[in-house]
Enzyme design. Structure first.
Site, PDB file in Angstrom:
ATOM      1  CG  ASP A 167      11.521  27.213 -34.122  1.00 21.24           C
ATOM      2  OD1 ASP A 167      12.318  28.601 -34.218  1.00 21.24           O
ATOM      3  OD2 ASP A 167      12.323  26.545 -34.667  1.00 21.24           O
ATOM      4  CB  CYS A 216       4.470   0.199   2.194  1.00 23.28           C
ATOM      5  SG  CYS A 216       3.201  -1.579   2.639  1.00 23.28           S
ATOM      6  CB  CYS A 242      -0.804  -0.149   0.898  1.00 19.25           C
ATOM      7  SG  CYS A 242      -0.118   0.023   2.908  1.00 19.25           S
TER       8      CYS A 242
END
Length: 756
Positions: A451, A36, A33
């Site tokens: 550009d 952890c 989870c």
């Protein structure tokens, strides 16, 4: 249309001190989870000089560590935290699916648990509602049905809980294990020793004299959570399928061409630079390189998302991971292994998935303290009910519901799963999201700066018009000019020579190049001059048709050369950097989304204005030095605009980095690609609004996920503590919460090439 001209000296580049650290990626196993992941991250960050980020969904720890800290040391710290770790492979990811393997294991446990749970639930309800139906040995029957579920089927939860206990920590598995174990022990005591407790009096009777049985709750919670974990694992498997499919496209073997002309088949990872290899129809190109011999159509869809094949000839570039459709190619390897564009793109997707958004960091911090807080809330819930005069059954039921409803998994999955799906789907479309910065910036982008050369235009000069004087044909003028220009390397010459590329081209003799003016030569005995109008025309009069063509072309920003044969002007050829077919549609799509567009270029104002008018851009800022592009971006931001920059060249790198969001054309320079937040692999500019749409869709999904995850826990725990939630229903709701988050993220797999 507004056209501005900007210029100025280049500022000094800031000095950046070298970083004495390096980046390490670890595969971390055993995490169940977000708590952890937060624990592993905390342990790693306690090492001096280390900065770590752990992603629960991808099971990857990304660690910036000083050179003095060995990788083995980092792995040992993770192991001491109760998990396992190993360095990630530097080769492109293998198509191995740990989530699919986990899903298969969970499915076996789930199937057996579900088969046993059905009769257990029916009998438990019957014995509880109608005690007269109980028979001798009824308790042993319930126990026999329940024990395989709460022990073997629930063992993955118990195993992690025991490991956490050894390290003095707690995770989601701890909540599940404690809840299941408590319900089981309570029920076993009630069945086999409850009658003796009911013979006592006082507080012991209140605490132990219950007749409630929670075996079906313990088994049901196990079944529902196993089901939730199974569907979650399957969903996560689908979330990462695009990346694994991309990785699976890499060539496994390569036919290397030896000096004597024979071939030797080698593993693709043993191919070296400058080695030549053979690719046949249907085979995957093993490395980036140049075509030495042969011609073939190449399926580029794996890299660009573009379905239309690209034909290559000798001298053309090919990309590893693409497929030859017809023809036989001999390719000289230019980049192999981890240096190929294919491997680089796979790494980009992995790195994007491993990063964390600010919202996810907050969720991880909450998850890290959430589990201990749940135990405290559960204990307080039980105590409050007992103090309020409730019986032990009611107090235990409420506390148990708190334990099983409070799942922080949804918090840990909310952002990573959405990013996994989005980055995988983006890779299929030719859009590579480099991280959460792109997603977090896109929410408020209102201005897109383009550009010109290589971005809105093809970046290659091409013949646009040919004008001939009376008595000459345009094809003949172009043919004679091309015969001379084929000997020149000038960009204008290459454009004219390319336009006249034929197998029976006439040969040129006495070729001469005049720098800055043009070229001369003899073709089929006739003197041909091609060059600047003022030079090629000499002192003679210029025909009106050629002068008119020159003025019209130059007003469009095109370059014009005159052609003279035997001293007589016969034609004019205009060349220009052609605008991409997709540019106008892309700009129009951005306008429909309410965004403003700006053309920012170092080219002259006439050329810039002509391109802007052709594609529909209203604001033009021309004649800007590379360093000045950053200043323009900053000026736009000072006006309150949130700016996205689209570019491809070396001179675009600083602007891409300084913009709120940088989008680089993937076939551009390494500098531009390195500075951008999103890489657009296809030359088709329609991909730019698609990339913005994908980023926005991903952010919407993440917000929904986080709202659900936070809202679910905030609302569910008080309801459970108030005794309004049966523990069995709580287990089902908890499993559904994580499944909802992952399934919601999976909707991004349906994001199509039209931005929906």
């Amino acid at each position: 249309m507004t056209v501005s001209v900007v210029g100025g000296p280049a500022p000094d580049a800031p000095h950046v001190a070298p970083d004495a650290s390096h980046r390490v990626e670890l595969d971390v196993s055993g995490m169940s989870c977000a708590a952890c992941a937060a624990r592993v991250e905390t342990k790693l960050n306690k090492i001096e000089g280390v900065r770590a980020s752990v992603n629960f969904a991808t099971r990857v720890a990304t660690v910036d560590t000083p050179d003095s800290v060995a990788t083995d040391t980092l792995c040992e710290v993770v192991r001491k935290a109760g998990y396992d770790a190993a360095p990630r492979s530097t080769s492109p990811v293998e198509p191995v699916d740990p989530d699919d393997q986990l899903a298969r294991s969970l499915l076996r446990r789930l199937a057996i648990a579900a088969v046993l749970f059905v009769p257990l639930a029916d009998l438990s309800v019957m014995f509880a509602v109608v005690p007269s139906t109980r028979f001798t040995g009824w308790g042993w029957l319930l126990t026999a049905l329940a024990l395989p579920i709460v022990t073997w089927a629930a063992w993955p939860f118990h195993r992690v809980a025991l490991r956490n206990a050894r390290h003095g920590t707690a995770s989601m598995e701890t909540l599940i294990s404690v809840g299941v174990t408590s319900a089981t022990l309570w029920s076993l005591y009630t069945i086999f020793a409850g009658h003796r407790a009911r013979e006592t009096s006082g507080i012991w009777q209140a605490l132990l004299g219950s007749d409630a049985i929670y075996l079906e709750v313990a088994a049901g919670v196990t079944v529902f959570i196993l089901a939730g974990r199974y569907f979650e694992a399957r969903a996560k498997s689908r979330a990462g399928s695009a990346l694994r499919a991309l990785a699976a496209l890499s060539a496994k073997n390569v036919s290397v061409l030896l000096a004597d002309g024979t071939e030797m088949v080698l593993p693709a990872d043993e191919l070296k630079e400058q080695q030549r290899f053979v690719v046949r129809p249907g085979q995957t190109i093993a490395a980036d390189g140049l075509v030495v011999e042969g011609s073939a159509a190449i399926d580029m869809s794996a890299m660009t998302g573009e379905a239309k094949p690209t034909r290559v000839h000798p001298g053309g570039r090919v990309i590893g991971g693409t497929v030859v459709l017809d023809g036989r190619l001999i390719v000289e390897a230019a980049a192999v292994g981890a240096d190929t564009q294919f491997a680089g793109m796979v790494r980009l997707v992995e790195e994007a998935q491993a990063q964390k958004a600010d919202a996810q960091r907050l969720a991880d911090r909450i998850a890290g303290v959430f589990v201990p807080a749940v135990f405290v809330i559960a204990a307080l819930t039980a105590g409050a009910w007992l103090l309020a005069g409730a019986d032990a059954d009611r107090a235990f039921s409420a506390a148990l519901a708190v334990l099983v409803i409070a799942c922080p998994c949804a918090l840990g999955l909310a952002t990573p799963t959405a990013m996994m799906v989005a980055s995988g789907r983006g890779a299929q479309l030719g859009i590579f999201l480099k991280g959460y910065r792109a997603l977090e910036a896109i929410r408020s982008v209102d201005t897109v700066v383009f550009d010109k050369t290589g971005t809105l235009t093809t970046g290659h000069l091409a013949v646009t018009t040919v004008t001939a004087v009376e008595g000459w044909q345009t094809a003949e003028v172009l043919e004679l000019a091309g015969a001379v220009e084929v000997a020149s390397e000038h960009a204008v010459a290459v454009a004219i020579a390319t336009a006249t590329a034929t197998a029976d081209r006439r040969a040129v003799e006495d070729f001469r190049a005049q720098a800055g003016r043009g070229v001369t030569g003899t073709v089929s005995g006739r003197g041909v001059v091609v060059g600047r109008p003022s030079w090629a025309s000499g002192p003679g009069r210029v025909p009106a048709v050629l002068e008119s063509a020159r003025r019209a072309a130059e007003s469009r920003g095109e370059t014009v050369v005159f052609v003279a044969v035997d001293g007589e002007l016969c034609g004019a050829i205009a060349v220009a950097d052609a605008v991409k077919d997709s540019a106008a549609d892309a700009v129009a799509a951005l306008h429909r989304r309410g965004m403003r567009t700006v053309l920012l270029t170092g080219d002259n104002a006439a050329a810039a204005g002509a391109v802007a008018a052709q594609v529909g851009i209203d604001e033009v800022i021309a004649e800007v030095l590379p360093e000045g592009k950053v200043d323009v971006i900053e000026q736009l931001r000072d006006r309150g605009r949130v700016v996205a920059m689209v570019g491809d060249g070396i001179n675009d790198g600083p602007a891409l980095a300084s913009a709120d969001l940088g989008l680089a054309i993937g076939r551009g320079t390494d500098v531009a690609i390195g500075a951008a937040d999103i890489i657009l692999v296809r030359d088709d500019l329609d991909i730019a609004p698609q990339a913005l749409d994908l980023a926005r869709a991903t952010m919407r999904t993440i917000r929904v996920n986080l709202f659900w995850a936070f809202g679910y826990n905030v609302a569910a725990i008080p309801i459970a503590a108030a005794g309004l939630l049966n523990p069995l229903i709580a287990g089902a709701a908890m499993a559904f919460s994580s499944f909802f988050v992952v399934s919601n993220s999976l909707r991004l797999r349906n994001f199509d090439s039209r931005g929906r």
